[in-house]
Write a protein that holds these residues in place. Structure first.
Motif, short mmCIF file in Angstrom:
data_model
loop_
_atom_site.label_atom_id
_atom_site.label_comp_id
_atom_site.label_asym_id
_atom_site.label_seq_id
_atom_site.Cartn_x
_atom_site.Cartn_y
_atom_site.Cartn_z
N PHE A 62 0.80 -1.22 0.00
CA PHE A 62 0.00 0.00 0.00
C PHE A 62 0.83 1.27 0.00
CE2 PHE A 62 -3.07 -3.01 2.03
CZ PHE A 62 -3.91 -3.09 0.93
N VAL A 63 2.16 1.16 -0.05
CA VAL A 63 3.04 2.33 -0.10
C VAL A 63 3.61 2.43 -1.51
CG1 VAL A 63 5.10 3.43 0.83
CG2 VAL A 63 3.62 2.10 2.34
N PRO A 64 3.19 3.45 -2.27
CA PRO A 64 3.71 3.59 -3.63
C PRO A 64 5.18 4.01 -3.60
CG PRO A 64 2.35 5.48 -3.06
CD PRO A 64 2.25 4.52 -1.92
N PRO A 65 5.90 3.80 -4.70
CA PRO A 65 7.32 4.18 -4.75
C PRO A 65 7.49 5.69 -4.52
CG PRO A 65 6.76 2.79 -6.62
CD PRO A 65 5.48 3.13 -5.94
N HIS A 66 8.41 6.03 -3.63
CA HIS A 66 8.76 7.42 -3.32
C HIS A 66 10.22 7.64 -3.68
CE1 HIS A 66 5.23 7.09 -0.75
NE2 HIS A 66 5.35 8.34 -0.35
N ARG A 67 10.55 8.86 -4.09
CA ARG A 67 11.96 9.23 -4.22
C ARG A 67 12.07 10.73 -3.98
NH1 ARG A 67 14.44 11.37 -8.98
NH2 ARG A 67 12.88 11.87 -10.54
N ILE A 68 13.19 11.13 -3.44
CA ILE A 68 13.45 12.56 -3.20
C ILE A 68 14.10 13.11 -4.45
CG2 ILE A 68 14.72 14.22 -1.80
CD1 ILE A 68 14.53 12.21 0.52
N LEU A 69 13.54 14.21 -4.95
CA LEU A 69 14.06 14.82 -6.17
C LEU A 69 15.39 15.52 -5.93
CD1 LEU A 69 10.85 16.50 -7.64
CD2 LEU A 69 11.81 14.29 -8.21
N GLY A 70 16.22 15.53 -6.97
CA GLY A 70 17.46 16.30 -6.93
C GLY A 70 17.14 17.79 -7.01
N GLU A 71 18.14 18.60 -6.79
CA GLU A 71 17.92 20.06 -6.73
C GLU A 71 17.36 20.63 -8.03
OE1 GLU A 71 17.35 23.52 -5.05
OE2 GLU A 71 18.04 21.76 -3.96
N ASP A 72 17.88 20.21 -9.18
CA ASP A 72 17.37 20.72 -10.45
C ASP A 72 15.93 20.28 -10.70
OD1 ASP A 72 19.75 21.99 -10.99
OD2 ASP A 72 20.56 20.32 -12.18
N GLU A 73 15.64 19.02 -10.42
CA GLU A 73 14.27 18.51 -10.59
C GLU A 73 13.30 19.23 -9.65
OE1 GLU A 73 14.48 13.85 -11.58
OE2 GLU A 73 15.45 14.44 -9.70
N ARG A 74 13.75 19.44 -8.41
CA ARG A 74 12.92 20.13 -7.42
C ARG A 74 12.58 21.54 -7.90
NH1 ARG A 74 12.64 23.54 -3.30
NH2 ARG A 74 14.74 24.30 -3.35
N ARG A 75 13.57 22.24 -8.41
CA ARG A 75 13.36 23.61 -8.89
C ARG A 75 12.34 23.64 -10.04
NH1 ARG A 75 18.39 24.86 -10.35
NH2 ARG A 75 19.00 24.78 -8.19
N LYS A 76 12.45 22.69 -10.97
CA LYS A 76 11.51 22.63 -12.10
C LYS A 76 10.09 22.34 -11.63
CE LYS A 76 14.91 21.15 -15.49
NZ LYS A 76 15.41 20.03 -16.29
N VAL A 77 9.95 21.41 -10.68
CA VAL A 77 8.61 21.08 -10.16
C VAL A 77 8.02 22.27 -9.43
CG1 VAL A 77 7.40 19.66 -8.46
CG2 VAL A 77 8.97 18.59 -10.07
N MET A 78 8.84 22.97 -8.64
CA MET A 78 8.34 24.13 -7.89
C MET A 78 7.88 25.24 -8.84
SD MET A 78 8.51 23.27 -4.74
CE MET A 78 8.73 24.54 -3.55
N GLU A 79 8.60 25.43 -9.94
CA GLU A 79 8.20 26.43 -10.93
C GLU A 79 6.91 26.02 -11.63
OE1 GLU A 79 11.47 26.95 -13.59
OE2 GLU A 79 12.75 27.84 -12.04
N LYS A 80 6.83 24.75 -11.97
CA LYS A 80 5.65 24.24 -12.67
C LYS A 80 4.39 24.34 -11.84
CE LYS A 80 3.92 20.09 -14.95
NZ LYS A 80 4.20 18.70 -15.31
N TYR A 81 4.51 24.08 -10.54
CA TYR A 81 3.35 24.08 -9.66
C TYR A 81 3.29 25.34 -8.81
CZ TYR A 81 2.64 19.33 -11.15
OH TYR A 81 2.42 18.22 -11.91
N ASP A 82 3.28 26.48 -9.45
CA ASP A 82 3.06 27.78 -8.81
C ASP A 82 4.03 28.04 -7.66
OD1 ASP A 82 1.87 30.23 -8.56
OD2 ASP A 82 0.19 29.50 -7.35
N ASN A 83 5.28 27.71 -7.88
CA ASN A 83 6.36 28.01 -6.94
C ASN A 83 6.08 27.58 -5.50
OD1 ASN A 83 8.95 28.78 -6.49
ND2 ASN A 83 8.42 30.89 -6.03
N GLY A 84 5.73 26.34 -5.31
CA GLY A 84 5.64 25.83 -3.95
C GLY A 84 4.25 25.52 -3.45
N LYS A 85 3.26 25.52 -4.30
CA LYS A 85 1.91 25.19 -3.86
C LYS A 85 1.68 23.68 -3.99
CE LYS A 85 0.64 29.50 -3.38
NZ LYS A 85 1.08 30.18 -2.23
N LEU A 86 2.54 22.91 -3.34
CA LEU A 86 2.45 21.46 -3.40
C LEU A 86 1.78 20.92 -2.14
CD1 LEU A 86 6.05 20.57 -4.62
CD2 LEU A 86 3.96 20.61 -5.97
#
Length: 104
Positions: A35-59
């Motif tokens: 019941f636990v789906p695969p998790h991974r911590i994003l690297g710094e570049d990936e994290r920055r792209k995701v934060m930009e894509k999703y309204d800079n931190g509205k996760l």
């Protein structure tokens, strides 16, 4: 011991990260469960792209005391990528940002 835990928690250094966990919490891999789906911590570049894509931190949030966050050694500000399989849509990516507590 509690004395050792207090000493480790008093160390403040940007060069390393210490996570104090009771031995019982390391007896099994919390990520290795149906019941636990695969998790991974994003690297710094990936994290920055995701934060930009999703309204800079509205996760959505995952807290430091979450068993998976503890097990994987997450830090405040890290972003998890979670892969969920849905019967009608297949694999779908979700993102969660790590926060210290509910007041943050």
């Amino acid at each position: 011991t509690s004395h050792a835990t207090q000493k480790l928690n008093s160390i403040n250094s940007p060069n390393f990260f210490i996570c104090v966990m009771p031995p019982k919490s390391l007896m099994f891999d919390v990520c290795d469960h149906q019941f636990v789906p695969p998790h991974r911590i994003l690297g710094e570049d990936e994290r920055r792209k995701v934060m930009e894509k999703y309204d800079n931190g509205k996760l959505p949030v995952i807290y430091l005391d979450d068993p998976v966050a503890k097990y994987m050694g997450a830090r405040v500000g890290d972003v998890f990528e979670i892969v969920r399989n849905r019967p009608n849509v297949g694999e779908h990516l979700y993102y969660r940002q790590v926060f210290k507590n509910r007041d943050q």
